[in-house]
Design a protein around this motif. Structure first.
Motif, short mmCIF file in Angstrom:
data_model
loop_
_atom_site.label_atom_id
_atom_site.label_comp_id
_atom_site.label_asym_id
_atom_site.label_seq_id
_atom_site.Cartn_x
_atom_site.Cartn_y
_atom_site.Cartn_z
N GLU A 1 39.88 30.60 39.12
CA GLU A 1 38.60 30.93 38.49
C GLU A 1 38.30 32.42 38.64
OE1 GLU A 1 37.10 28.96 36.63
OE2 GLU A 1 37.36 26.89 37.30
N ALA A 2 38.58 32.97 39.82
CA ALA A 2 38.32 34.39 40.04
C ALA A 2 39.16 35.25 39.10
CB ALA A 2 38.61 34.75 41.49
N SER A 3 40.42 34.87 38.89
CA SER A 3 41.28 35.61 37.97
C SER A 3 40.74 35.54 36.55
CB SER A 3 42.70 35.05 38.01
OG SER A 3 43.52 35.71 37.06
N TYR A 4 40.32 34.37 36.13
CA TYR A 4 39.80 34.21 34.78
C TYR A 4 38.54 35.06 34.58
CZ TYR A 4 37.38 32.26 30.78
OH TYR A 4 36.70 32.13 29.60
N PHE A 5 37.60 34.97 35.52
CA PHE A 5 36.34 35.70 35.34
C PHE A 5 36.54 37.22 35.46
CE2 PHE A 5 34.37 31.57 36.81
CZ PHE A 5 33.87 31.25 35.56
N ALA A 6 37.48 37.63 36.30
CA ALA A 6 37.78 39.07 36.36
C ALA A 6 38.35 39.54 35.04
CB ALA A 6 38.75 39.35 37.50
N GLY A 7 39.23 38.75 34.45
CA GLY A 7 39.83 39.12 33.17
C GLY A 7 38.83 39.17 32.04
N THR A 8 37.82 38.32 32.07
CA THR A 8 36.84 38.28 30.98
C THR A 8 35.66 39.21 31.21
OG1 THR A 8 35.83 36.34 32.03
CG2 THR A 8 37.39 35.93 30.26
N SER A 9 35.59 39.86 32.36
CA SER A 9 34.48 40.78 32.62
C SER A 9 34.95 42.22 32.73
CB SER A 9 33.73 40.37 33.90
OG SER A 9 34.60 40.32 35.01
N GLY A 10 36.16 42.52 32.25
CA GLY A 10 36.61 43.90 32.19
C GLY A 10 37.25 44.44 33.45
N GLU A 11 37.85 43.56 34.25
CA GLU A 11 38.54 44.00 35.46
C GLU A 11 39.96 43.43 35.47
OE1 GLU A 11 36.26 44.56 39.12
OE2 GLU A 11 34.75 43.26 38.24
N PRO A 12 40.82 43.89 34.58
CA PRO A 12 42.16 43.31 34.45
C PRO A 12 43.02 43.45 35.71
CG PRO A 12 41.97 45.33 33.17
CD PRO A 12 40.59 44.98 33.62
N GLU A 13 42.86 44.55 36.43
CA GLU A 13 43.65 44.73 37.65
C GLU A 13 43.33 43.65 38.68
OE1 GLU A 13 42.79 48.69 35.69
OE2 GLU A 13 41.59 47.00 36.41
N ARG A 14 42.07 43.35 38.82
CA ARG A 14 41.67 42.33 39.78
C ARG A 14 42.06 40.93 39.28
NH1 ARG A 14 35.80 42.59 41.33
NH2 ARG A 14 36.52 41.59 43.23
N ALA A 15 42.04 40.75 37.97
CA ALA A 15 42.48 39.47 37.42
C ALA A 15 43.93 39.21 37.80
CB ALA A 15 42.32 39.47 35.89
N VAL A 16 44.76 40.23 37.72
CA VAL A 16 46.16 40.09 38.10
C VAL A 16 46.28 39.81 39.60
CG1 VAL A 16 48.33 41.35 38.36
CG2 VAL A 16 47.06 41.47 36.21
N ALA A 17 45.50 40.52 40.42
CA ALA A 17 45.57 40.33 41.87
C ALA A 17 45.23 38.89 42.26
CB ALA A 17 44.64 41.31 42.57
N PHE A 18 44.19 38.35 41.67
CA PHE A 18 43.80 36.97 41.97
C PHE A 18 44.87 35.99 41.47
CE2 PHE A 18 39.27 38.57 42.14
CZ PHE A 18 39.07 38.25 43.47
#
Length: 691
Positions: A353-370
């Protein structure tokens, strides 16, 4: 019977004590003579030159200064015939929030405004746009958009506050000590009960109703009324239209909250949490409960509240808030006993969920990390469909970053290996749809076509309409690559409708993006701009403005407006709060073209200097910013520098991928600068340089 006790008067301030001291008659006479002499000197000087007397911070002025001000202003009318062209100007300034009802300056002001020679000028706080320009002008170097937005928001238009916050730059989570002292000094004149109420409101982190204050503060009704009245009269608190109380300025709330003792802070948060648990709060109930429970260390209450708040935020189209909630849940997961954890959640789901929400809120680097953390936490006992879903999440997240295509392809292959021999399912259909998109990027159209058709078949068999829509988008892009625009647009429109009906918002936005791109590729800018604008609006209303394709739509829309001459206002060049620096740079790079084209060369140079560090984050950043840099040098008349920048950018692009079509525009700009350089050399008779 016990005799009623009289209430203790509030402590007197220096201003209060000052008003009780009356000067002796001889003091009055001496002061009058002094004031008359001051006026005489000013009048004499004003006969030969303009004179301005500036009295700052009148709210701190003593009685003598206030009396001098009254004397001068009341005599100006009589002196007008003597002072030619009214060359004597007296300017006084004061902070309205510091002039409470009992302040001695209030009476002076009420008398002065009735004088014909006095004009009152209210200096209102900066609006958001002016505050942003003020902060950017003060900064020595370009600041991240998040830092600027934070300073603008927290300063609430106050230039002094903005300047103090700017001094801390990216470390502005805590108030500067000097600013905190200035703010807290406003509470020193309040009674103990009024200060207690202010401390209680500071913990709430939102406006507070009277009933909540009565319960949490522990004060009696009369004591609470007196304390609130005092705080309002001294401009510490304000009453909102719904009857709630809040601080006059947000930074004052921060200062008061930061001054609380740890135990006092924890107890007050616990009191708010208890009240929230006992009384439903409507929208935002779980977010409030989670906040106060976290701050009072009641983690057993906080964890499920955070997860409910996450779900609510997603439904409200607020992925950034959802990300904050799930991150907090992850931070306390291990501290909550197994028996107290929600049964339908585990750490793997939180990471997903954290990866998905990071990706949809403009934080692609964190989406990858999660997503990487989620894939690393997979164990053999995890169901195949669930494991495939995690690998697909990682592949999709990696696709948003530059230079990670190989890892992304490996991730989608892992997902496919897990489901390729299974019966049709929603998970299998989604993997097939994603795999089709990757195969298209890898320029394997036949394999991509087969995977897309398999995805459609599986999705229809199990009722996975979102996966089917995703595969239809890929069918449309494949048709566009074959040169069949009509077929491509038919697939894309069908995909958009199906995705909307299925509630697959990301897929719907992706379909609109490729539809706009289909027209853009044929230079049908009117149609492309219309679809891009529609996509941006759809992304905004669904909370996906900064998702992968939300960003692509916004960037494409902005570039199309540049190309067609439909130039927007300043807000179009700013990224949303909370997005990564690379995402913000993507928008600012395009905006730099507008800045240079509008002739704001110094601003453009400053912006381009800050963007250079982000060139490696996304190839579109150097394409836009590099082109703006070439044009900046050209319009400044430095044609040699323009040529050098064009060569630098072309070389940079060649190192990434040889023969990119984007290099054509860059080369054209370089040729234009070279032609101007040659023409200048010929004018000066330097044929060798021209050649």
């Amino acid at each position: 019977f016990e005799e009623p006790r009289t209430a203790e008067p509030p402590p007197m301030t220096s201003n209060d004590r000052e008003t009780m001291v009356r000067p002796r008659p001889e003091q009055d006479l001496g002061q009058l003579q002094l004031f008359d002499a001051v006026l005489g000197v000013l009048t004499e000087i004003a006969e030969s030159r303009p004179v301005v007397v500036l009295l700052e911070d009148l709210h701190w002025a003593d009685a003598s200064t206030r009396n001098l001000l009254s004397f001068l202003l009341s005599r100006l009318r009589a002196q007008r015939l003597l002072v030619r062209a009214q060359r004597l100007l007296v300017v006084g300034s004061y902070r309205e929030e510091d002039v409470h009802r009992r302040h001695p300056l209030r009476g002076v002001l009420s008398e002065l405004v009735r004088l014909a020679t006095v004009e009152r000028v209210d200096l209102h706080p900066f609006g958001a746009a002016d505050a942003r320009r003020f902060v950017e002008a003060l900064a020595d170097e370009p600041l991240p958009s998040d830092v600027v937005a934070d300073i603008v928001s927290r300063s609430e238009g106050n230039p002094f506050f903005a300047e103090e916050l700017l001094a801390t730059k990216t470390e502005c989570n805590d108030l500067p000590a000097g600013l905190a002292e200035v703010l807290l000094s406003r509470l020193e004149r309040l009674s103990p009960d009024a200060r207690r109420v202010a401390r209680v409101i500071s913990v709430a982190n939102e406006p507070v109703m009277h009933a909540a204050l009565a319960e949490v503060s522990g004060l009696g009704e009369l004591e609470l009324d007196d304390a609130l009245r005092e705080a309002v009269q001294h401009h510490v608190l304000v009453v909102l239209s719904d009857g709630s109380y809040t601080f006059r300025h947000a930074l004052l709330q921060e200062a008061v909250y930061g001054d609380l003792l740890p135990g006092e802070r924890s107890r007050t948060h616990a009191a708010y949490a208890a009240r929230i648990k006992a009384r439903p709060q409507g929208r935002g109930h779980d977010a409030k409960l989670a906040y106060h429970s976290m701050q009072s260390s009641d983690l057993v209450t906080a964890l499920p509240a955070l997860l409910r708040a996450m779900d609510e935020a997603e439904k409200l189209g607020a992925p950034g808030s959802a990300l904050q909630h799930v991150e907090q849940a992850l931070s306390i997961w291990d501290a909550v006993g197994v028996a107290d954890r929600p049964a339908d959640f585990d750490e793997l789901r939180l990471l997903y969920e954290a990866s998905y929400f990071a990706g949809t809120s403009g934080e692609p680097e964190r989406a990858v990390a999660f997503a990487r953390s989620a894939s690393q936490s997979l164990t053999p006992d995890i169901p195949t469909d669930r494991a495939a879903k995690v690998w697909r999440r990682l592949a999709d997240a990696l696709l948003a970053l530059e230079g990670t295509l190989e890892e992304a392809v490996a991730a989608i292959d892992r997902a496919w290996d897990l489901v390729k021999d299974t019966e049709p399912s929603a998970a299998r259909a989604w993997v097939l749809a994603s795999r089709a998109g990757f195969l298209r990027i890898l320029e394997e159209p036949e394999a991509a076509l087969d995977s897309a058709h398999m995805a459609v078949s599986d999705a229809q068999a199990v009722g996975a309409a979102g996966a089917e829509a995703s595969a239809l988008v890929t069918l449309g892009t494949l048709a566009d690559s074959r040169g069949d625009a009509a077929e491509a647009r038919e697939w894309l429109r069908k995909a958009e409708r199906k995705a909307r009906d299925a509630g697959a918002l990301n897929t719907e936005i992706r379909a609109i993006y490729f539809l706009a791109l289909s027209y853009d590729d044929e230079a049908a800018f009117t149609e492309a701009l219309a679809h891009a604008a529609r996509g941006v609006a759809r992304a905004e209303e669904s909370g996906l403005s900064w998702s992968s394709f939300g960003l692509e739509l916004r960037a494409r829309h902005l570039m199309l407006r540049y190309l067609t001459g439909d130039w927007p206002d300043e807000s179009a060049g700013r990224a949303g709060r909370g997005v990564s620096s690379a995402v913000a740079a993507r928008i600012q790079a395009i905006w730099s073209l507008f800045v240079v084209a509008r002739g704001r060369f110094d601003e453009g140079a400053k912006l381009l200097g800050g963007l250079r560090q982000h060139w490696t984050a996304d190839m579109q950043i150097p394409l836009s910013a590099g082109a703006a840099g070439i044009e900046l040098a050209y319009w400044r008349g430095d044609h040699a520098e323009a040529v050098r920048r064009a060569e630098d950018l072309i070389g940079w692009l060649e190192r990434i991928e040889s023969g990119l079509l984007a290099g054509i525009r860059v080369a054209t700009l370089g040729v234009t600068a070279a032609a101007a350089l040659a023409a200048g050399a010929r004018v000066h008779g330097d044929q060798a340089a021209a050649d």
